[in-house]
Write a protein that holds these residues in place. Sequence first.
Motif, PDB file in Angstrom:
ATOM      1  N   LYS A  82       0.849  -1.305   0.076  1.00 26.16           N
ATOM      2  CA  LYS A  82      -0.091  -0.126   0.068  1.00 26.16           C
ATOM      3  C   LYS A  82       0.889   1.204  -0.033  1.00 26.16           C
ATOM      4  O   LYS A  82       0.546   2.230  -0.676  1.00 26.16           O
ATOM      5  N   GLU A 119       2.155   1.801  -3.462  1.00 22.98           N
ATOM      6  CA  GLU A 119       0.963   2.444  -4.146  1.00 22.98           C
ATOM      7  C   GLU A 119       0.814   3.787  -3.821  1.00 22.98           C
ATOM      8  O   GLU A 119       0.822   4.660  -4.789  1.00 22.98           O
ATOM      9  N   MET A 120       1.019   4.310  -2.615  1.00 22.38           N
ATOM     10  CA  MET A 120       0.683   5.783  -2.229  1.00 22.38           C
ATOM     11  C   MET A 120       2.119   6.341  -2.775  1.00 22.38           C
ATOM     12  O   MET A 120       1.595   7.728  -3.388  1.00 22.38           O
ATOM     13  N   LYS A 121       3.199   5.996  -2.805  1.00 22.41           N
ATOM     14  CA  LYS A 121       4.117   6.771  -3.213  1.00 22.41           C
ATOM     15  C   LYS A 121       4.050   6.771  -4.658  1.00 22.41           C
ATOM     16  O   LYS A 121       4.335   8.068  -5.215  1.00 22.41           O
ATOM     17  N   SER A 153       1.468   7.086  -6.326  1.00 21.40           N
ATOM     18  CA  SER A 153       0.508   8.045  -6.636  1.00 21.40           C
ATOM     19  C   SER A 153       0.944   9.520  -6.296  1.00 21.40           C
ATOM     20  O   SER A 153       0.682  10.462  -6.949  1.00 21.40           O
ATOM     21  N   LEU A 154       1.721   9.569  -5.061  1.00 20.08           N
ATOM     22  CA  LEU A 154       2.180  10.885  -4.887  1.00 20.08           C
ATOM     23  C   LEU A 154       3.184  11.409  -5.924  1.00 20.08           C
ATOM     24  O   LEU A 154       3.018  12.614  -6.531  1.00 20.08           O
ATOM     25  N   LYS A 162       3.205  10.767  -9.146  1.00 20.97           N
ATOM     26  CA  LYS A 162       2.329  10.952 -10.588  1.00 20.97           C
ATOM     27  C   LYS A 162       1.517  12.327 -10.116  1.00 20.97           C
ATOM     28  O   LYS A 162       1.755  13.248 -10.981  1.00 20.97           O
ATOM     29  N   ALA A 163       1.030  12.358  -9.036  1.00 20.70           N
ATOM     30  CA  ALA A 163       0.491  13.849  -8.815  1.00 20.70           C
ATOM     31  C   ALA A 163       1.483  14.949  -8.913  1.00 20.70           C
ATOM     32  O   ALA A 163       1.247  16.034  -9.366  1.00 20.70           O
TER      33      ALA A 163
END
Length: 101
Positions: free
Chosen positions: A47, A50-52, A54-55, A57-58
């Motif tokens: 998880k 995935e969060m990293k 996502s961060l 990408k943002a």
Amino acid sequence: MSLNLEQYVSEFSAQNINGEHLLQLDGSKLKALGMTSSQDRAIIKRKLKEMKASLEKARKAQEKMEKQREKLRRKEQEQLQRRSKKTDKCSSGATEGTNEQ
């Protein structure tokens, strides 16, 4: 809690693990926090990965938007400068025509 790992909430809270700290945790740090189950650590690490992602990408999307805004600002500034030069030419040409009469 959304990962069904409620049993670790109290220890994470006691250690003041917030979102920023959470992203820095690895397997050994998770184990030190009392997460003895390798399956639970694997869930958290997956998880976090995935969060990293996502961060990141943002962050890249934000950088791209900032570059586009800067490009637009420069383009508008260039257009203003061109208009200003045209106005200066027109007014100096009109002044010269008046002086000749």
